[in-house]
Design an enzyme around this catalytic site. Sequence first.
Site: not given
Length: 521
Positions: A465-466, A90
């Site tokens: 969601y991310r 991420y």
Amino acid sequence: MDVVYPPGLSPAALDRALKAFGRVVGPDAVFATEEDRQDYSDKFAIDDAAHQPLGGVAPASAAEVQAIVRVANEHRVPIWPISRGKNLGYGATAPRLSGTVVVDMSRMKKIEVDVENGTALLEPGVGFYDLYDHLQANKIPLWLSVPGNSWGSVIGNALDRGVGYTPYGENTTKLCGMEVVLPDGDIVRTGMGALAGSPTWQLYRYGFGPAWDQMFVQSNFGIVTKAGMWLMPEPEQVRGLDVEVDRIEDLAPLIDAIGALRREGVLQQSPTIGNWLRAANIVSTRQEWTDKKGALSDDVITAIRKKFGLGWWGVSLRLYGRESVTNATFPILEQAMRALKPLSMKPTLWRRGDPIPPTQGGWMGVPMTFPMQNANWYGGRGGHIGFSPILPQSGKLALEQFRRAYARYQEFGMDPQTSFAFGERHLINVNAVLLDKDDPAFMKRVDPFLRALIADAKAHGYGEYRTHLNYMDAVAGTYDFNDHALRRLNEKVKNALDPAGILAPGKSGIWPAAYAKERGK
Ligand code: ADP
């Protein structure tokens, strides 16, 4: 690599800012050499030139975080908070906007555990291993909810809505009470913490009036310097089943069966259904199976599954609690799984006092790192990057989503590591897109592949969601009701709290007015 400065900041201005940071934390805690910049860059990046940090500054206390924020305002330097920076897939330690200075809180490691109430008040630098060691050393019978890479920070993980596999697996829902430094340097405690000296800060989330904890999750509205987390009391027994199902389409009834047990409360954990690659890539590498590039053939997939006794899908289901209760619910679980005619179904049993086998740690609060072995699937310089839409707990819809995504995996020549993590009412379809950073042709396909996945999901009403730094604008763009009213709200709040726009510009697609031109770059 050349130093990238944030828009509007000269090298001389930056130099003055770094000296001012040094006066706050001491010159030894300012990291701005070429090597330091490499250290704070994202090793799993698709594009190594993007999201370049300008350096790092490592405070030792909340007071130092406040002073850093004031220096950042004075010198107009963008800063990016990290707890331990292990958010691999991420962006890890790297900021959204190149030229941002990383505020590295890995030195802030205070742990306070309230054994009786089953809560912990933690600073951001506390890793899962630190907290586990603390609980063990003090013989405290509380369990963690660890993610697949437990290297990271307990708070950092909850702040990016990471998940574990126990009944406390939705980590962000276990946050209770925060201490936050705001972008103007003020410090605030949320919930009952606003009542000075309250013994209920970690017990009741809401306080009086609006509750703010989630406002500081996945946002750029504040730097969390302490947060409360609820921990699970060690159960008397953990009883369960490891289930494998044979065919792609067996996903649908498996999801429906687990979802029903989850909603009813028979199953209280957050189980994750994973495909064969999620299991195989931590115990083997791709070269052991084929030297052909592009999507794996069905023959290779069959050979991998046969070698490790895997279905297309597998799931570890666990019941936690009193012996008498889990013994009573186990037959219900067993019957529901047997009805699916699984390929295999292995019972598991742990009783308080038994040693915890290393491979079982994830279900029993023991930190682990072995799932990270997946980054070595292609050998050489590897990595993974997430694509994780939220789905309803519907077998039919999840299977349709998977089939669409799988067709894209094959079209772009990627190997599918995919899983479905259960929340209480939703599924998170976590795809770890495995990278082969030594193959430039492969790496060129990753970005269009991810953008296709985001667009396909959006076309069916699904959003992530991310996401990785690279896709924050794209994903935020899919949340588009009433011509992006949510973005307008987020940015109104952002500009009110952070008029100079110094805190994590661009995080979650939220751009302060000072950097509005950077959106989409
Ligand atoms: P971990 O080490 O648990 O993986 P990271 O430090 O990588 O966590 O942080 C995960 C995400 O949460 C990053 O996007 C980071 O900017 C954000 N974050 C981490 N710590 C804080 C904090 N203390 N306050 C605000 N945001 C944070």
